[in-house]
Design a protein around this motif. Sequence first.
Motif, short mmCIF file in Angstrom:
data_model
loop_
_atom_site.label_atom_id
_atom_site.label_comp_id
_atom_site.label_asym_id
_atom_site.label_seq_id
_atom_site.Cartn_x
_atom_site.Cartn_y
_atom_site.Cartn_z
N VAL A 92 -20.21 13.76 -0.24
CA VAL A 92 -18.78 13.86 -0.58
C VAL A 92 -18.22 15.19 -0.11
O VAL A 92 -17.17 15.24 0.54
N LEU A 131 -19.54 10.68 -10.47
CA LEU A 131 -20.06 10.56 -9.11
C LEU A 131 -19.14 9.71 -8.25
O LEU A 131 -18.76 10.09 -7.14
N SER A 147 -28.99 17.96 -22.12
CA SER A 147 -27.97 17.54 -21.16
C SER A 147 -28.66 17.10 -19.87
O SER A 147 -29.86 17.23 -19.71
N TYR A 148 -27.90 16.56 -19.00
CA TYR A 148 -28.51 16.06 -17.78
C TYR A 148 -28.62 17.19 -16.77
O TYR A 148 -27.63 17.73 -16.32
N MET A 169 -15.88 11.27 -7.35
CA MET A 169 -16.00 12.19 -6.23
C MET A 169 -16.06 11.44 -4.91
O MET A 169 -15.44 11.83 -3.91
N ALA A 170 -16.83 10.37 -4.93
CA ALA A 170 -16.94 9.59 -3.69
C ALA A 170 -15.58 9.05 -3.29
O ALA A 170 -15.23 9.01 -2.11
N SER A 189 -27.16 11.83 -7.60
CA SER A 189 -26.20 12.93 -7.69
C SER A 189 -26.28 13.86 -6.49
O SER A 189 -25.25 14.20 -5.90
N LEU A 220 -15.49 19.91 -12.23
CA LEU A 220 -15.62 19.94 -10.78
C LEU A 220 -14.97 18.70 -10.17
O LEU A 220 -14.15 18.78 -9.25
N ASP A 269 -21.32 18.04 -23.98
CA ASP A 269 -22.12 19.22 -23.68
C ASP A 269 -21.52 19.94 -22.49
O ASP A 269 -20.68 19.41 -21.77
N ALA A 309 -19.32 19.37 -14.94
CA ALA A 309 -19.30 18.39 -13.85
C ALA A 309 -17.97 17.68 -13.80
O ALA A 309 -17.39 17.45 -12.74
N LEU A 360 -22.66 20.93 -19.58
CA LEU A 360 -22.85 20.51 -18.21
C LEU A 360 -21.94 19.36 -17.84
O LEU A 360 -21.33 19.35 -16.77
N LEU A 401 -25.19 12.19 -3.06
CA LEU A 401 -23.78 11.82 -3.09
C LEU A 401 -22.90 13.07 -3.06
O LEU A 401 -21.90 13.11 -2.34
N THR A 402 -23.29 14.07 -3.83
CA THR A 402 -22.48 15.29 -3.82
C THR A 402 -22.44 15.89 -2.41
O THR A 402 -21.39 16.30 -1.93
N LEU A 418 -26.55 17.01 -13.67
CA LEU A 418 -25.16 17.43 -13.62
C LEU A 418 -25.05 18.86 -13.14
O LEU A 418 -24.09 19.25 -12.48
N LEU A 419 -26.07 19.64 -13.46
CA LEU A 419 -26.07 21.01 -12.97
C LEU A 419 -26.17 21.01 -11.44
O LEU A 419 -25.48 21.76 -10.76
N GLY A 469 -21.65 21.37 -5.68
CA GLY A 469 -20.21 21.33 -5.46
C GLY A 469 -19.67 22.73 -5.26
O GLY A 469 -18.93 22.99 -4.32
N LEU A 470 -20.08 23.63 -6.14
CA LEU A 470 -19.57 25.00 -6.03
C LEU A 470 -20.03 25.62 -4.73
O LEU A 470 -19.24 26.25 -4.01
N ALA A 507 -13.49 11.45 -1.50
CA ALA A 507 -13.91 11.66 -0.11
C ALA A 507 -13.36 10.58 0.80
O ALA A 507 -13.12 10.82 1.98
N LEU A 531 -25.25 18.79 -9.47
CA LEU A 531 -23.97 18.36 -8.94
C LEU A 531 -23.00 19.52 -8.93
O LEU A 531 -22.35 19.82 -7.93
N LEU A 532 -22.99 20.21 -10.06
CA LEU A 532 -22.08 21.33 -10.22
C LEU A 532 -22.40 22.40 -9.19
O LEU A 532 -21.52 22.89 -8.46
#
Lengths: 247, 352, 454
Positions: free
Chosen positions: B118, C135, B35-36, C138-139, B111, C87, C78, C84, C80, B114-115, B39-40, B46-47, C142, B42-43
């Motif tokens: 945002v 992404l 997986s990417y 999300m932008a 990511s 979220l 998956d 994401a 993640l 930007l996160t 993305l974690l 974000g959290l 905002a 980002l997650l």
Amino acid sequence: MNGILHLDGIVVRQGDFQLGPVTLSIRQGEHLVLMGPSGCGKTTLLKAIAGFIPLDAGSIRIGDRVLGDLPPEQRRVGYVPQSASLFPHLRVRDNIRFGLAYAGINRDQQEARFNRITGLLGVEALLDRRPATLSGGEARRVALARSLVTEPDVLLLDEPLGMLDTPARHTLVQTLKSIHAALGTPTIHVTHHLDEAWMMGGLCSLLREGRLVQTGPVETLLLNPANAWAQAFLDGGEPRSTPGATA
Amino acid sequence: MNVLRTFMDRLSAWLESASANIKLVDQALSGMQGSYVELLTLLALGLLAVIPIIVPERHRQFYRRLNQCFGILIFIFVVYTCLGVFGMIRNFHRGLMEIGRENIIALYFCSVPLTVLVTSMIFGPTFCGWICPTGALQEFIAIPLKRWHRARRKAGWPCTPAVLTLTGLVTLVFLGWMAYLSVTRVFFVEDASVYWSEVLVILLFVLAFRMARWDKALRRLRWVSFAIIAAGAVAGWRITSPVHFTFSKVYDPASVLSTIMVVLGAILVPQIWCRYLCPWRETIAWAGRHSVRRLETRHDTCTQCGQCDSVCGVEAVHHGTVDPHECHLCLKCVDTCPTKAIRLVDQWKVEP
Amino acid sequence: MKPSRIIPLLQVILLALYAAGTVHGWLEPLELFNLLMMTACLVTTARAWRHPDESLVAGGILVLIGAHLFVGQRIAPDTLTGGAILLASLLTLYVGIQINRHLPRGYWWAFVTGYFVLYALFILHLNNAEPLFILFLMAMTACARSARLLAYYWAAVVSFTFLQPYAWPAVIILFFAISAVTGARSSVPSRLLPVFLAAGLALFAFVLLPVLLMLTGEDLHSLETVWRDPRIRAAIGRTAATATVSTAVLTLFGVPLAYAISRLRFPGRTLLLSLADLPIVIPQSVAGIALLRVFGRRQIIGGWLADTLGLPVDGTLLGIGIAQVFVAFPFLLRSAVAAFDTVDEELELTARSLGASPWNTFRRIALPLGARGIFLGIVLAWARAAGEFGAVVFIAPTPETAPVAAFNRFNSAGMIETAPLVSLLLLFSLVMFFLLQLTTRLLPTGAAQPRRRP
Ligand code: SF4
Ligand code: SF4
């Protein structure tokens, strides 16, 4: 002293307008207030004396010197224009010093003159300011100082009190009187307000459409106006170019 | 001389070995194979950014510290992106240019910045106060010095002989190290950037003596910083960020040096990097200006006690009024205010 | 059943479908994040059920959930990604609800439409761009609170997805246009003026695009390589030198001439002023040939110069200089005349009556007060001289000046090879430009300055 200004039948033509012939003389220590409605040729007369406008006839003398075709810088005539016209790129100090460089005197004398005149006009506090930051009254003082350091034989003031508020006018009148008392330079003071003539005292002339109507002490003028127009002008104290149009 | 040299060699060898394995995991966490990793990030980001909103008010500062520790942990030990403040700007540019060509790479580089942007635009500049590892490191180092800093701020940041000597010493040692590095090491292009960040930091050390008077003006340096980094990103220079070495697996003396300087600076002046140099701060402040949450002061209840002024690490509060451009939204001032005059408010309505 | 109840009901049905799909394996096997997501859906549904007046919110949520369902299937399955997406979805929901509650209806519609546009853009149009969808979603959340930010946002999205190699120039231009149009204020209320502005900016963008493109396209290394090339360096040095000398000559004659034109009234003054513009109107190649006709080696004057004085013009620095003077002349003269015109004549008269001679008046009053305009003219003339190609290439194809060098390189090596050189030249010009802006601000003007009232 050669500080006697003689205007001998001077004539200036500008398009349709003709100034003069005007004959007038002012002695050392005299202060002449030249009054008249706007457009009567007051400023033209000053510029002719200062040498900015050529004469079409007549002659101008200061003492024994015939001004004739002399360029302005050789006339020794101090000219303070209507809006003070300080050099905006120079500080007040350098504005006042401007003419000293051409006065043909050495450094010490320059310094002495500079100090005397700035003291006389009370502009010491302004010396490091920029012209744009000065108030109207301050700018006039600086312009006067700039002119006086060259020790002119004749001083020409164009509306020196124009566009000032009343307190500033009063202080400036006091200043004008005191420097006149101190230096005695013969002065022509152009205005269209009667009260200025009244405040300054001394001689007064009425100019109408390019011609002198009457000359004499202010009180005389007020008591015995030469004609109906002068009567109307002095009564109203307002500039009017058409005779008889009284309020 | 020789002793010194041996010592330095040892030191740098030790540093090298110490920082070589700073990452906990070599690969992405095993459960996340395929997986990417981004993305974690980002997650996690974000959290972390949402937590400030949902934590209870009672022990907010405790949770904040926790959040910061978690941020350091995640970003230093797990995630492989440079979260250094320069890296974010540089990567952002790179990522944006990859959109449409290599979308995965674009994601990889975009990511994080930007996160952060945002979340800052919605929830306010919480990144600075609650997450940023650079900011957290500076804050942690200053915890034991709280009293001293408060006293100095009250006195208008005086420059006592002790401070002067300290600074002189630090500068000397640092210059020596620089000299040593430049004769023993072949500098990479990216290493050369150390000169840039270091010169700035030294400059700050010197200027910090006039801090009380120049504070406002010095803060504009952040713009300069931003402009240089942004221009660098476009022109393709690599300028490493302080604390960069903690995010990557390479031993990078330039970045170590910068980190040390930043931390030392934060001892002398709290949050020195955030106040005067952080380029990312400018972006965050811009984003924060559009955010929903802001700090508001009720001036009728404010008693001008000055407690908020003294508690703020970046001197963003003056007599109870918060300057949103400087505020990190750490909420220390909200929590200390005895009359609860400073509040966090939501403002969804856009002013015309 | 009340209509306001229908949407939440539909939502429940959808949720059930979602759950069933997960269980039956049409969707991914039960995953933590999917569960979380469903919970979130449940919560929002319950909320919508209890507040029927917010059925629009519920409708929006419904739409979003449907979309997520669809997206989730397409994206690499998956944990993640699911997380994401969760979220991003929660953020979207939260912002969507708040927008619906606090802002005018238009914002909400823009928000929902934006969602689908983004979906179409990243999921359907671009391949393999699902994570980017998250992404950019999300932008968008905002930016959704303000129309202006949304405009910036969409400008950025369009630039970075469709205009890719030109993305930065496009973004810069679009952002500038948006901020100009949205920030425009006028004393007379008018809807027409912003439209004019936008239309003009669109054209301006085309002019600006090549410049920005050349500037953002090159990295430092290729610039450095170009800078290292001795031929290029020589050309640049030659250009700078000849342009400087030509400008100096121009200044020496042009500034006094400008003063005379500004102060004197003489027959033919207007004619002279218009003739001065001639080099601007004449095509540059025509100017070059015309100059060659006079100064060429076989022509009378040129031959005389070459044979008698030993100063050949064509193919020499002198020729370059003459061409440069010719094309740069109007720029200097125009600005200098305008500058002297702003200097109040009353000031000069006063200076005269204080004893200053005409020369001193010029030196101490007119020149400093006109300095800004004159300087502007000098820099413009310099830039024109340095940048001149057409006239120079006819009279002196060698030695090469920088523009000629760019042309020759382009002819022999092509576009790619020339790009770094062009960027370099552009960079020089820009530096000049900024210096100009900076210095002219510092110089005094003769224009009346604001005077504080007493
Ligand atoms: S100002 Fe910069 S270094 Fe400081 S907390 Fe914010 S992003 Fe981090
Ligand atoms: S103003 Fe308050 S919330 Fe902002 S940084 Fe200072 S103490 Fe923290």
